[in-house]
Design a protein around this motif. Structure first.
Motif, PDB file in Angstrom:
ATOM      1  N   ASP A   7     -21.532  15.267  -6.450  1.00  0.00           N
ATOM      2  CA  ASP A   7     -20.396  16.031  -5.927  1.00  0.00           C
ATOM      3  C   ASP A   7     -19.362  15.026  -5.422  1.00  0.00           C
ATOM      4  O   ASP A   7     -19.137  14.862  -4.231  1.00  0.00           O
ATOM      5  CB  ASP A   7     -20.865  16.950  -4.797  1.00  0.00           C
ATOM      6  CG  ASP A   7     -19.774  17.882  -4.321  1.00  0.00           C
ATOM      7  OD1 ASP A   7     -18.753  18.037  -5.016  1.00  0.00           O
ATOM      8  OD2 ASP A   7     -19.944  18.464  -3.222  1.00  0.00           O
ATOM      9  N   ARG A   8     -18.767  14.303  -6.383  1.00  0.00           N
ATOM     10  CA  ARG A   8     -17.849  13.212  -6.060  1.00  0.00           C
ATOM     11  C   ARG A   8     -16.653  13.270  -7.008  1.00  0.00           C
ATOM     12  O   ARG A   8     -16.804  13.441  -8.205  1.00  0.00           O
ATOM     13  CB  ARG A   8     -18.581  11.886  -6.200  1.00  0.00           C
ATOM     14  CG  ARG A   8     -17.744  10.678  -5.840  1.00  0.00           C
ATOM     15  CD  ARG A   8     -18.566   9.422  -5.830  1.00  0.00           C
ATOM     16  NE  ARG A   8     -19.310   9.367  -4.568  1.00  0.00           N
ATOM     17  CZ  ARG A   8     -20.084   8.361  -4.208  1.00  0.00           C
ATOM     18  NH1 ARG A   8     -20.269   7.343  -5.001  1.00  0.00           N
ATOM     19  NH2 ARG A   8     -20.705   8.382  -3.051  1.00  0.00           N
ATOM     20  N   HIS A  58     -13.863  10.677  -3.311  1.00  0.00           N
ATOM     21  CA  HIS A  58     -14.051  11.638  -2.220  1.00  0.00           C
ATOM     22  C   HIS A  58     -15.348  12.382  -2.499  1.00  0.00           C
ATOM     23  O   HIS A  58     -15.534  12.917  -3.593  1.00  0.00           O
ATOM     24  CB  HIS A  58     -12.879  12.629  -2.169  1.00  0.00           C
ATOM     25  CG  HIS A  58     -13.089  13.724  -1.192  1.00  0.00           C
ATOM     26  ND1 HIS A  58     -13.593  14.938  -1.555  1.00  0.00           N
ATOM     27  CD2 HIS A  58     -12.873  13.784   0.138  1.00  0.00           C
ATOM     28  CE1 HIS A  58     -13.686  15.708  -0.481  1.00  0.00           C
ATOM     29  NE2 HIS A  58     -13.246  15.033   0.554  1.00  0.00           N
ATOM     30  N   ASP A  59     -16.259  12.368  -1.535  1.00  0.00           N
ATOM     31  CA  ASP A  59     -17.485  13.149  -1.651  1.00  0.00           C
ATOM     32  C   ASP A  59     -17.195  14.579  -1.243  1.00  0.00           C
ATOM     33  O   ASP A  59     -16.514  14.828  -0.231  1.00  0.00           O
ATOM     34  CB  ASP A  59     -18.596  12.564  -0.778  1.00  0.00           C
ATOM     35  CG  ASP A  59     -19.223  11.324  -1.392  1.00  0.00           C
ATOM     36  OD1 ASP A  59     -19.327  11.278  -2.639  1.00  0.00           O
ATOM     37  OD2 ASP A  59     -19.611  10.415  -0.643  1.00  0.00           O
ATOM     38  N   GLY A  60     -17.705  15.522  -2.018  1.00  0.00           N
ATOM     39  CA  GLY A  60     -17.397  16.938  -1.828  1.00  0.00           C
ATOM     40  C   GLY A  60     -17.800  17.518  -0.492  1.00  0.00           C
ATOM     41  O   GLY A  60     -17.205  18.491  -0.037  1.00  0.00           O
ATOM     42  N   ASP A  61     -18.780  16.930   0.179  1.00  0.00           N
ATOM     43  CA  ASP A  61     -19.229  17.476   1.455  1.00  0.00           C
ATOM     44  C   ASP A  61     -18.471  16.876   2.651  1.00  0.00           C
ATOM     45  O   ASP A  61     -18.759  17.199   3.793  1.00  0.00           O
ATOM     46  CB  ASP A  61     -20.737  17.265   1.636  1.00  0.00           C
ATOM     47  CG  ASP A  61     -21.140  15.800   1.651  1.00  0.00           C
ATOM     48  OD1 ASP A  61     -20.312  14.931   1.287  1.00  0.00           O
ATOM     49  OD2 ASP A  61     -22.294  15.519   2.022  1.00  0.00           O
ATOM     50  N   GLU A  62     -17.478  16.036   2.387  1.00  0.00           N
ATOM     51  CA  GLU A  62     -16.714  15.398   3.463  1.00  0.00           C
ATOM     52  C   GLU A  62     -15.394  16.122   3.724  1.00  0.00           C
ATOM     53  O   GLU A  62     -14.936  16.909   2.898  1.00  0.00           O
ATOM     54  CB  GLU A  62     -16.418  13.938   3.108  1.00  0.00           C
ATOM     55  CG  GLU A  62     -17.662  13.090   3.006  1.00  0.00           C
ATOM     56  CD  GLU A  62     -17.342  11.667   2.621  1.00  0.00           C
ATOM     57  OE1 GLU A  62     -18.043  10.786   3.116  1.00  0.00           O
ATOM     58  OE2 GLU A  62     -16.422  11.443   1.821  1.00  0.00           O
ATOM     59  N   GLU A  63     -14.807  15.797   4.833  1.00  0.00           N
ATOM     60  CA  GLU A  63     -13.509  16.333   5.226  1.00  0.00           C
ATOM     61  C   GLU A  63     -12.471  16.084   4.132  1.00  0.00           C
ATOM     62  O   GLU A  63     -12.418  15.006   3.540  1.00  0.00           O
ATOM     63  CB  GLU A  63     -13.115  15.626   6.529  1.00  0.00           C
ATOM     64  CG  GLU A  63     -11.721  15.793   6.984  1.00  0.00           C
ATOM     65  CD  GLU A  63     -11.433  14.938   8.216  1.00  0.00           C
ATOM     66  OE1 GLU A  63     -10.274  14.566   8.380  1.00  0.00           O
ATOM     67  OE2 GLU A  63     -12.363  14.656   9.004  1.00  0.00           O
ATOM     68  N   GLU A  64     -11.655  17.095   3.855  1.00  0.00           N
ATOM     69  CA  GLU A  64     -10.627  16.960   2.820  1.00  0.00           C
ATOM     70  C   GLU A  64      -9.676  15.820   3.173  1.00  0.00           C
ATOM     71  O   GLU A  64      -9.297  15.635   4.315  1.00  0.00           O
ATOM     72  CB  GLU A  64      -9.842  18.260   2.687  1.00  0.00           C
ATOM     73  CG  GLU A  64      -8.898  18.248   1.512  1.00  0.00           C
ATOM     74  CD  GLU A  64      -8.271  19.596   1.251  1.00  0.00           C
ATOM     75  OE1 GLU A  64      -7.136  19.598   0.760  1.00  0.00           O
ATOM     76  OE2 GLU A  64      -8.899  20.621   1.548  1.00  0.00           O
TER      77      GLU A  64
END
Length: 91
Positions: free
Chosen positions: A31-32, A55-61
């Motif tokens: 999820d990157r 950007h990893d999908g589980d991180e802050e936008e």
């Protein structure tokens, strides 16, 4: 150059630099999301440098990380080679 494809990034010293988005894509298994960019400024050998962040999908936008690991660069290089149709390494 299309201004919509331009980004400005701040370096470690707080200096702003303009870059142009080349290509963005998702990793097929993680999820990157990756973004490849360049300043289009040739070096002394007339080569253009390409850079990448993810950007990893589980991180802050909006949170981006520089691509630094060899495995990430291998993946980014393979995608960029396919996109540009060239057989060079990029970093």
């Amino acid at each position: 150059m299309d201004e919509d494809l331009k980004i400005t990034l701040e370096d470690e010293e707080g200096v702003l630099h303009d870059y142009f988005l080349v290509y963005s894509f998702d990793h097929p298994e993680l999820d990157r999301h990756y973004t490849i960019y360049t300043d289009y400024i040739p070096d002394e050998e007339n080569n253009i440098s390409y850079y990448a962040m993810y950007h990893d999908g589980d991180e802050e936008e909006g949170l981006q990380h520089a691509v630094e690991e060899d495995a990430d660069w291998d993946f980014v290089n393979s995608v960029l080679e396919a996109f540009l149709g060239e057989d060079d390494d990029f970093e």
